[in-house]
Design a protein around this motif. Structure first.
Motif, short mmCIF file in Angstrom:
data_model
loop_
_atom_site.label_atom_id
_atom_site.label_comp_id
_atom_site.label_asym_id
_atom_site.label_seq_id
_atom_site.Cartn_x
_atom_site.Cartn_y
_atom_site.Cartn_z
N LEU A 1 0.76 -1.24 -0.02
CA LEU A 1 0.04 0.02 -0.16
C LEU A 1 0.76 1.33 0.13
N ALA A 2 1.88 1.15 0.80
CA ALA A 2 2.74 2.35 0.88
C ALA A 2 3.39 2.83 -0.43
N MET A 3 3.69 1.48 -1.11
CA MET A 3 4.36 1.63 -2.48
C MET A 3 3.37 2.39 -3.40
N LEU A 4 2.17 1.73 -3.33
CA LEU A 4 0.87 2.22 -4.27
C LEU A 4 0.93 3.86 -3.94
N SER A 5 0.85 4.20 -2.61
CA SER A 5 0.81 5.59 -2.20
C SER A 5 2.10 6.48 -2.45
N PHE A 6 3.12 5.60 -2.79
CA PHE A 6 4.41 6.40 -3.07
C PHE A 6 4.24 6.95 -4.72
N LEU A 7 3.59 5.71 -5.46
CA LEU A 7 3.63 5.87 -6.72
C LEU A 7 2.44 7.16 -7.09
N GLY A 8 1.49 7.22 -6.13
CA GLY A 8 0.55 8.33 -6.22
C GLY A 8 1.07 9.57 -6.06
N GLY A 9 1.82 9.72 -4.98
CA GLY A 9 2.59 11.23 -4.90
C GLY A 9 3.68 11.52 -5.95
N PHE A 10 4.14 10.30 -6.61
CA PHE A 10 5.00 10.54 -7.64
C PHE A 10 4.58 11.13 -8.86
N SER A 11 3.17 10.17 -9.20
CA SER A 11 2.39 10.51 -10.30
C SER A 11 1.89 12.19 -10.05
N SER A 12 1.51 12.70 -8.63
CA SER A 12 1.19 14.19 -8.71
C SER A 12 2.33 14.94 -9.13
N ALA A 13 3.43 14.62 -8.39
CA ALA A 13 4.61 15.56 -8.64
C ALA A 13 4.80 15.40 -10.21
N THR A 14 5.07 14.40 -10.85
CA THR A 14 5.60 14.20 -12.06
C THR A 14 4.39 14.96 -13.16
N SER A 15 3.29 14.64 -13.00
CA SER A 15 2.43 15.14 -14.09
C SER A 15 2.43 16.67 -13.87
N MET A 16 2.47 17.29 -12.60
CA MET A 16 2.64 18.62 -12.44
C MET A 16 3.60 19.27 -13.06
N VAL A 17 4.85 18.63 -12.82
CA VAL A 17 5.96 19.43 -13.28
C VAL A 17 6.01 19.15 -14.72
N ILE A 18 5.55 18.15 -15.67
CA ILE A 18 5.48 17.95 -16.96
C ILE A 18 4.57 18.98 -17.52
N VAL A 19 3.39 19.21 -17.18
CA VAL A 19 2.46 20.16 -17.77
C VAL A 19 2.94 21.65 -17.26
N ALA A 20 3.46 21.89 -16.22
CA ALA A 20 3.85 23.23 -15.82
C ALA A 20 4.95 23.35 -16.71
N SER A 21 5.98 22.57 -16.81
CA SER A 21 7.17 23.12 -17.60
C SER A 21 6.98 23.27 -19.06
N ILE A 22 5.73 22.40 -19.72
CA ILE A 22 5.38 22.58 -21.01
C ILE A 22 4.68 24.08 -21.08
N ALA A 23 3.92 24.25 -20.12
CA ALA A 23 3.33 25.53 -20.33
C ALA A 23 4.33 26.81 -20.07
N LEU A 24 5.38 26.58 -19.44
CA LEU A 24 6.28 27.69 -19.00
C LEU A 24 7.10 27.93 -20.42
N SER A 25 7.29 26.52 -20.68
CA SER A 25 8.38 26.58 -22.07
C SER A 25 7.82 27.32 -23.03
N THR A 26 6.77 27.04 -23.13
CA THR A 26 5.80 27.48 -24.28
C THR A 26 5.87 28.87 -24.37
N MET A 27 5.30 29.45 -23.05
CA MET A 27 5.78 31.24 -22.82
C MET A 27 6.74 31.33 -23.08
N VAL A 28 8.00 30.88 -22.49
CA VAL A 28 9.31 31.38 -22.39
C VAL A 28 9.75 31.29 -23.75
N SER A 29 9.59 30.53 -24.58
CA SER A 29 9.86 30.36 -26.03
C SER A 29 9.59 31.26 -26.87
#
Lengths: 101, 892
Positions: B326-354
């Motif tokens: 369960l802890a592993m699953l929970s870790f993956l949940g947190g990992f997913s939250s972090a990665t998905s946010m970073v991916i979309v945020a950096s796409i959005a920011l990089s679009t704006m910057v470029s």
């Protein structure tokens, strides 16, 4: 802006659609008001302590807040289903806030 | 060690799965089989990037510290989604019709495609989001550490390897791979969206799993759980009322303005209809995400030792109960939250910057060389990739420098407050046409400065000296960052949000009212505010010069040759041209610009087209030119119409002439037989009588005389006929000699009447008008000949019972008019056009002459400078003789 004179009365269906749009607009306002109700609840700190009113238990607060949430979701679901899919096009003309200021 | 190794393996497998999912989705979309990618459920799940690692881990920590206050972070977005009819529907429509690529693009496009505003928003977003990204890196690192607590070797491993760095590199790779794969005109990333949808399911499932375990596994059901909650230290309703309201509002505002939310809400939106589903499905998602937060926090507070980090309860509670899976699953949940946010945020920011920083600079550096040798398309993609790298590097370094704060939620709220500064400019832009660029700029700067001064700098890294925080700058008390204008004791966050947004909105409105927008701003303003009424034509270019080829070269560099060629071909076909080069009409340019803005943003696309078309902005003059062009077109078309009318008229005249010619030809044939007959008749009698005279003997003197006079008369008739023909021929050839004399009109008429023998004829002649005092200087004999002919005609053809001829003399507008009107049946309308032609005779019945009289008369009048015409509608045959002024003026 040249407005075409729009008919004063609508057929029943259009009328129903417009009232549904009204409801869709009002729904978030109603939700916001209901979710602001906890501001009125007595608390452990502040003037309420002096009047010896016990604070609302967190379990009741949870049930209230999440209950409102469910009601909002169900209402939104109902409205989404009822609103005509083509209404975006048909009702765009009668929205005063889209007009020139 | 074992646990950690498995964790790392699971983690890598999970990442590989995400890569696989993203790859499959891209493939499916490329092959056009991606219909399921466009379902409203994927859209709804992609919105879940609102729930970051802060939500996943932080919410429980938040609840453990402040009770139910955490829920405000979800209430705001729920209200916004439920109220989609107000703002979201409009934003999505605007985003789709205007090809908006980012929140900076939205604001810059609305305010006249202003590059300055775009840069401003981009910088604000960069400053606001970078700490947020570092927060995600931190949370992944922390969750690794939580696993490593029980494992000394693992802890050493973690210490030796910088987890945050590896995570940052991995995320950068993923984002670059799937976020900048293509420069699609509509900026949609199917692979990324699919991956974050999967992650959304994973994190929801993980949190619910932990919650279910806590409620039913540890607490023993719903009832006991509620009792435990009430018995815990957060068991009584304890609320900062200002924060309850303020945070709900702030989260609602941030939901609309966060670049990553804008990316998934508007940019990645496939279909406006998806909002209908998301309107209730996304609040449901948030509901489920927050449902078990309080139970987990309460149980965590009970079970975990006093010093434990509540932010990690989601992980540490299952771990402490030996539930590694369960802890592993929970870790993956947190990992997913972090990665998905970073991916979309950096796409959005990089679009704006470029789009708003790199491309404008690139365009300026290679000025005049948008069609230069370097490949713009390549530059855009490279700029995006570098921007992603920069964003993640910044996040990483921020994490390193700040050393990792303890309260995760605080960073998130600071970031929210920063991005919420975009709200006035954004909402004002789509609901208020009076909003101007200057107002938006002034408001943004005001809000940004206040946010930085009151919240960002005091909160982090000692950005402000302690003296300034406590006593205010230069000892000015009412400028203290936590007590502006002397209002003390407020929550710092609330204080900063209130002042920054209040003054931001005030300055925005006041400056907007005071300033005057440029024409382009006003155009765009009308487009945005009335998006549901307007066609989707953002603005017009007044293209005149044939620069289609340059445009094509430029567009190819950005969009790729195949797309551009098919686009140009379609446009050319739309204009009815063959080949690849359409005319650079305003319509075409607007569409091209929209295509380009999908790839490089509105302001840059505008600048690029402007560079080639040679018009930096659309000024009022340009608009006037467009209007002029329209006017010219209309004039031209009316000219065409006139021409076509003229042609119709000419054709009608030609037809009439042709009819006349045909009739004349018939007349001529008839005349030839007539004249042969006319000549033959006298000739025959002359021959017959002359033969009698020659051959017959013993004729009486009386007969002799009779025959001779018959011959004589016939000869005279022949002579007259030949005279007439000769006369006409002479007149027509202009060889006539006029015998100019002076006399009165009255004398001429009298002479004519007498000569025509009218006295003896039953025709009664009546004279009207002042003929006597009109002196003429002309060929009186010829004029008399005309009059005689007219009188004779009346004698011959007037078929009334008591025939009468009126001769009426008038002076009118410098001419002398003599009308000859009889009371007969007149001349049939179809014959009126013919009577002045040679050889024409009204009918064969009245064999009066050879049909030359009126033709001769008309020739005579021509020679005399006058006219002879038929006057219809007088009750009988009526002829009008008109003499020009000179003849009687000279006579006076």
């Amino acid at each position: 802006m040249s407005d075409k004179p729009s008919p004063v009365f609508l057929e029943r269906r259009s009328y129903r659609q417009r009232r549904l749009v009204d409801a869709a607009r009002l729904l978030p306002l109603a939700g916001a008001l209901l979710w602001l109700v906890p501001l009125l609840w007595p608390q452990d700190s502040g003037p309420d302590v002096a009047q010896q009113i016990p604070a609302v238990p967190t379990s009741s607060a949870i049930i209230y807040i999440f209950g409102i949430w469910i009601i909002l979701v169900l209402s939104a679901m109902f409205l989404s289903a009822m609103l005509d899919h083509k209404s975006d096009l048909r009702y765009q003309g009668d929205q005063p806030e889209n007009r020139d200021t | 060690m074992g646990t950690l190794n498995i964790l790392i393996a699971v983690c890598l497998a999970y990442v590989a799965l995400l890569f696989g999912v993203a790859f499959m989705a891209e493939r499916a979309a490329l092959k056009g089989r991606g219909n399921w990618l466009r379902s409203p459920w994927i859209y709804t799940l992609s919105l879940s990037i609102y729930c970051t690692a802060w939500t996943f881990y932080g919410a429980v920590g938040y609840a453990a510290r402040s009770g139910l206050e955490f829920v405000t972070i979800y209430l705001g977005p729920s209200l916004v989604m439920v109220g989609w009819w107000w703002a979201l529907r409009k934003m999505v429509r605007i985003g789709r019709t205007q090809r908006i690529t980012s929140v900076a693009d939205l604001i810059s496009s609305r305010y006249g495609k202003s590059g300055l505003l775009a840069v401003c928003v981009t910088l604000l977003a960069l400053i606001g989001i970078t700490p947020y990204i570092s927060l995600q890196l931190q949370s992944v690192t922390l969750s690794f550490s939580s696993f490593a607590v029980s494992d000394a070797e693992g802890a050493a491993l973690i210490a030796a390897h910088d987890t945050a760095l590896w995570v940052a590199i991995g995320l950068a790779l993923f984002t670059i791979l799937f976020g900048t794969r293509n420069l699609d005109a509509n900026e949609r990333h199917h692979g990324v969206v699919m991956a974050i949808a999967v992650e959304a399911v994973v994190k929801l499932f993980a949190l619910i799993a932990v919650g279910v375990f806590v409620v039913w596994g540890l607490a023993g059901g719903i009832g006991p759980m509620l009792e435990r909650i009430d018995a815990s230290e957060i068991g009584a309703w304890q609320m900062d009322r200002g924060r309850w309201f303020g945070l709900t509002f702030l989260s609602a505002a941030a939901f609309l303005t966060l670049p990553r939310m804008f990316q998934v809400l508007v940019v990645e939106n496939e279909d406006e209809g998806h909002l209908r589903t998301a309107a209730w499905a996304f609040p449901t998602y948030l509901f489920l995400m927050s449902l078990f937060v309080v139970p987990i926090a309460v149980v965590g507070l009970e079970l975990m030792p006093a010093g434990a980090n509540p932010d990690q309860f989601v992980l540490t509670v299952p771990l402490s109960q030996g539930q590694d899976g369960l802890a592993m699953l929970s870790f993956l949940g947190g990992f997913s939250s972090a990665t998905s946010m970073v991916i979309v945020a950096s796409i959005a920011l990089s679009t704006m910057v470029s789009n708003h920083i790199v491309m404008p600079i690139f365009l300026r550096v290679t000025r005049g060389g948008a069609s230069g040798p370097s490949d713009v398309r390549h530059v855009v993609i490279l700029a995006r990739r570098i921007s992603i790298g920069i964003v993640l590097t910044l996040g990483y370094f921020y994490y390193k420098i700040s050393g990792g704060g303890t309260a995760l939620a605080a960073i998130g709220l600071v970031s929210f407050a920063g991005l919420a500064q975009l709200l006035p400019a954004m909402m004002g832009g789509i609901f208020w046409r009076g909003a101007t660029r200057n107002g938006a700029f002034a408001g943004l700067v005001t809000g940004f400065v206040l946010w930085a001064y009151c919240l960002l700098l005091p909160q982090f890294g000692g950005g402000l000296p302690v003296a300034v925080v406590e006593q205010g700058p230069w000892g000015i008390g009412w400028l203290r960052p936590h007590a502006l204008f002397g209002i003390q004791g407020m929550d710092p966050l609330l204080h900063a949000v209130m002042w920054s947004l209040l003054l931001n909105a005030t300055v925005f409105v006041l400056v907007s009212i005071a300033s005057f927008p440029s024409p382009l701003e006003r155009l765009q303003g009308a487009q945005f505010v009335n998006i549901f009424e307007h066609s989707n034509n953002p603005q017009s270019w007044s293209g005149g010069v044939a620069q289609s080829e340059d445009l094509m070269i430029m567009a190819q560099r950005i969009l790729g040759p195949a797309e551009v060629q098919s686009f140009f071909q379609a446009e050319a076909a739309r204009q009815g041209l063959a080949g690849f080069l359409p005319e650079p009409t305003p319509d075409f340019l607007a569409r091209l610009e929209r295509e380009l803005s999908g790839a490089v943003g509105g302001a840059t696309a505008h600048a690029m087209v402007a560079q080639i078309m040679g018009a930096a902005t659309v000024s009022v003059e340009d608009l006037l030119a467009v209007a002029d062009e329209t006017a010219q077109m209309m004039e031209y078309s009316s000219q065409l119409e006139a021409k076509s009318n003229e042609l119709t008229r000419t054709a009608r005249q030609l037809r009439a002439a042709n009819d006349k010619l045909t009739k004349l030809s018939v007349q001529k044939d008839a005349f030839l037989s007539q004249i042969s007959h006319e000549l033959r008749t006298p000739m025959t009698s002359i021959r017959a009588f002359s033969e009698i005279l020659r051959d017959a003997d013993g004729l009486k003197a009386q007969d002799l005389t009779r025959y001779a006079s018959i011959i004589h008369a016939e000869a005279i008739r022949l002579t007259r006929l030949l005279d007439d023909l000769l006369d006409l021929s002479v007149l027509e050839n202009g060889q006539v000699n006029l015998n100019i004399r002076e006399g009165t009109l009255a004398d001429v008429i009298s002479h004519a009447i007498a000569a025509a023998g009218a006295d003896m004829h039953p025709l009664k002649v009546r004279r009207i008008g002042p003929a006597s005092d009109i002196m003429l200087r002309t060929d009186l004999d010829r004029l008399a000949q005309v009059f005689i002919n007219l009188i004779a005609n009346a004698q011959k053809y007037c078929d009334a019972e008591r025939p009468e001829l009126v001769i009426e003399v008038n002076r009118r507008s410098g001419r002398i008019i003599v009308d000859f009107i009889d009371n007969g049946t007149g001349i049939a309308p179809d014959a009126q056009g013919m009577i002045f032609e040679k050889f024409y005779r009204v009918s064969d019945r009245q064999a009066g002459g050879a049909g030359l009289g009126l033709a001769i008369c008309r020739e005579i009048m021509d020679r005399l400078g006058g006219t002879l015409g038929y006057l219809p509608g007088q009750g009988g045959a009526a002829f009008r003789v008109s003499l020009p002024v000179a003849q009687w003026m000279a006579a006076r």
